[in-house]
Design a protein around this motif. Structure first.
Motif, PDB file in Angstrom:
ATOM      1  N   ASN A  50       2.037   2.301  -3.510  1.00 59.75           N
ATOM      2  CA  ASN A  50       1.040   3.052  -4.277  1.00 59.75           C
ATOM      3  C   ASN A  50       0.840   4.455  -3.712  1.00 59.75           C
ATOM      4  O   ASN A  50       0.784   5.441  -4.458  1.00 59.75           O
ATOM      5  CB  ASN A  50      -0.302   2.305  -4.283  1.00 59.75           C
ATOM      6  CG  ASN A  50      -0.331   1.150  -5.253  1.00 59.75           C
ATOM      7  OD1 ASN A  50       0.259   1.217  -6.323  1.00 59.75           O
ATOM      8  ND2 ASN A  50      -1.015   0.090  -4.893  1.00 59.75           N
ATOM      9  N   ASP A  51       0.732   4.541  -2.392  1.00 55.38           N
ATOM     10  CA  ASP A  51       0.445   5.833  -1.760  1.00 55.38           C
ATOM     11  C   ASP A  51       1.570   6.830  -1.965  1.00 55.38           C
ATOM     12  O   ASP A  51       1.333   8.022  -2.206  1.00 55.38           O
ATOM     13  CB  ASP A  51       0.186   5.648  -0.267  1.00 55.38           C
ATOM     14  CG  ASP A  51      -1.100   4.882   0.023  1.00 55.38           C
ATOM     15  OD1 ASP A  51      -1.929   4.764  -0.914  1.00 55.38           O
ATOM     16  OD2 ASP A  51      -1.280   4.413   1.155  1.00 55.38           O
TER      17      ASP A  51
ATOM     18  N   LYS B  56       0.818  -1.213   0.000  1.00 55.19           N
ATOM     19  CA  LYS B  56       0.000   0.000   0.000  1.00 55.19           C
ATOM     20  C   LYS B  56       0.854   1.266   0.000  1.00 55.19           C
ATOM     21  O   LYS B  56       0.570   2.198  -0.765  1.00 55.19           O
ATOM     22  CB  LYS B  56      -0.973  -0.005   1.175  1.00 55.19           C
ATOM     23  CG  LYS B  56      -1.987   1.136   1.154  1.00 55.19           C
ATOM     24  CD  LYS B  56      -2.979   1.006   2.301  1.00 55.19           C
ATOM     25  CE  LYS B  56      -4.059   2.083   2.214  1.00 55.19           C
ATOM     26  NZ  LYS B  56      -3.497   3.450   2.321  1.00 55.19           N
TER      27      LYS B  56
ATOM     28  N   HIS C  23      -0.061   4.874  -8.437  1.00 53.63           N
ATOM     29  CA  HIS C  23      -0.454   3.537  -8.900  1.00 53.63           C
ATOM     30  C   HIS C  23       0.329   3.089 -10.118  1.00 53.63           C
ATOM     31  O   HIS C  23       0.500   1.886 -10.339  1.00 53.63           O
ATOM     32  CB  HIS C  23      -1.961   3.510  -9.181  1.00 53.63           C
ATOM     33  CG  HIS C  23      -2.795   3.507  -7.932  1.00 53.63           C
ATOM     34  ND1 HIS C  23      -3.041   2.371  -7.205  1.00 53.63           N
ATOM     35  CD2 HIS C  23      -3.406   4.517  -7.259  1.00 53.63           C
ATOM     36  CE1 HIS C  23      -3.788   2.655  -6.149  1.00 53.63           C
ATOM     37  NE2 HIS C  23      -4.026   3.959  -6.160  1.00 53.63           N
TER      38      HIS C  23
END
Length: 309
Positions: free
Chosen positions: A188-189, A185, A193
């Motif tokens: 992506n953050d 996560k 993405h």
């Protein structure tokens, strides 16, 4: 009339009990440019040919000894391995409504009555070969994850079920590795993405390049991968899992913004001899993966070890 270049390598199985009919059909097909033509004279020879490989099309005479063409086509339709093979009926029977209806009801895709022009035969053959090729391409697309190019969840579930049955039949063992990218996560953050997709694709390539041809890799979902290892016990699967884990840990991944980063994988491992259902096996691999995450990530844990914790 010549066959299209992209269709000339198609495999065609011709079934007729009369030698002159077989010779005529083979000549027409070869003159058109088809090179892979197999011949059968009855149902026994037909199914023997099928055991040697899947044809792209079957030209099937209706009036055959022992089992007629309709009965043979119905047998093909009842087989998971052969039901999708297109069948063109060829017959000297009068073309009446009853025979046409039965031809299509038994699973045929076309119906050709002698005498016919060679050009008509080749045209009908090419139409069905194109349909078959397009259908296979569409079917393949439904089995592939578009981002990674790996098998998708549906396709892998089918592969695992096939292997489960083989293991049960042959008293062998197969293993599943369920792998998850640790702390994905934040990738992506913090990077977007697009970067996450690049990491997923790179991990997929790394896994695919390091397994044997007989082994399968799929994107199970999100940042999870599932690997199917035939003829492998839990200990052997753990060796591969640790090698893959190390390879990922030692790799540097580059995003489209030229930013580099590193990730790790956690693995859950299970092995079975076909006694458990696919759902049970996946559940065991998932429990082992959960234990690997709980143990600090970037490690490999078998289901047996997870249960013993």
């Amino acid at each position: 009339m010549l066959a299209s270049a992209e269709l000339a390598d198609s495999r065609i199985l011709v079934v007729d009990d009369k030698e002159d009919n077989l010779a005529m059909l083979e000549t027409i097909l070869r003159d058109a440019g088809f090179v892979h033509i197999d011949l059968a004279r009855n149902s026994d020879e037909l199914f023997a040919q099928l055991g040697q490989g899947r044809p792209d099309l079957i030209l099937l005479d209706i009036q055959l000894p022992k089992h007629d063409g309709f009965e043979i086509c119905e047998q093909l339709q009842a087989s998971l391995d052969h039901a999708e093979i297109p069948v063109i009926f060829i017959t000297a029977m009068h073309k009446d409504a009853k025979s046409i209806v039965r031809a299509f009801a038994s699973g045929g895709v076309d119906f050709l009555t002698r005498p016919f022009l060679p050009e008509e035969l080749i045209a009908r053959v090419q139409i069905q070969l194109r349909v078959e090729r397009h259908w296979r391409q569409l079917e393949e697309l439904t089995r592939i994850d578009p981002l990674t190019g790996l098998l998708n969840r549906r396709a892998m579930s089918e592969q695992v079920e096939t292997e489960r049955r083989r293991a049960l039949r042959t008293s062998s063992t197969y293993a599943l590795l369920l792998a998850d990218i640790d702390h994905f996560k934040p990738v992506n953050d913090n990077n977007g993405h697009h970067c996450g997709d690049a990491v997923l694709s790179a991990c997929a390539r790394l896994l695919k390049e390091r397994v044997r041809r007989s082994e399968q890799v799929c994107r199970w979902g999100g940042e999870e991968f599932l690997l199917l290892l035939p003829d492998t016990n839990a200990a052997g699967a753990a060796v591969l899992a640790n090698a893959l884990r190390s390879a990922v840990e030692d790799s540097t991944f580059t995003c489209d913004n030229d930013r580099t980063l590193r990730v790790t994988l956690s693995f859950g491992i299970m092995a079975d001899s076909g006694e458990c259902s696919v759902e049970e096996c996946i559940s065991k691999a998932d429990a082992a993966l959960y234990a690997a995450k709980h143990a600090g990530r970037n490690c490999c844990i078998t289901h047996a070890d997870a249960v013993g914790r």
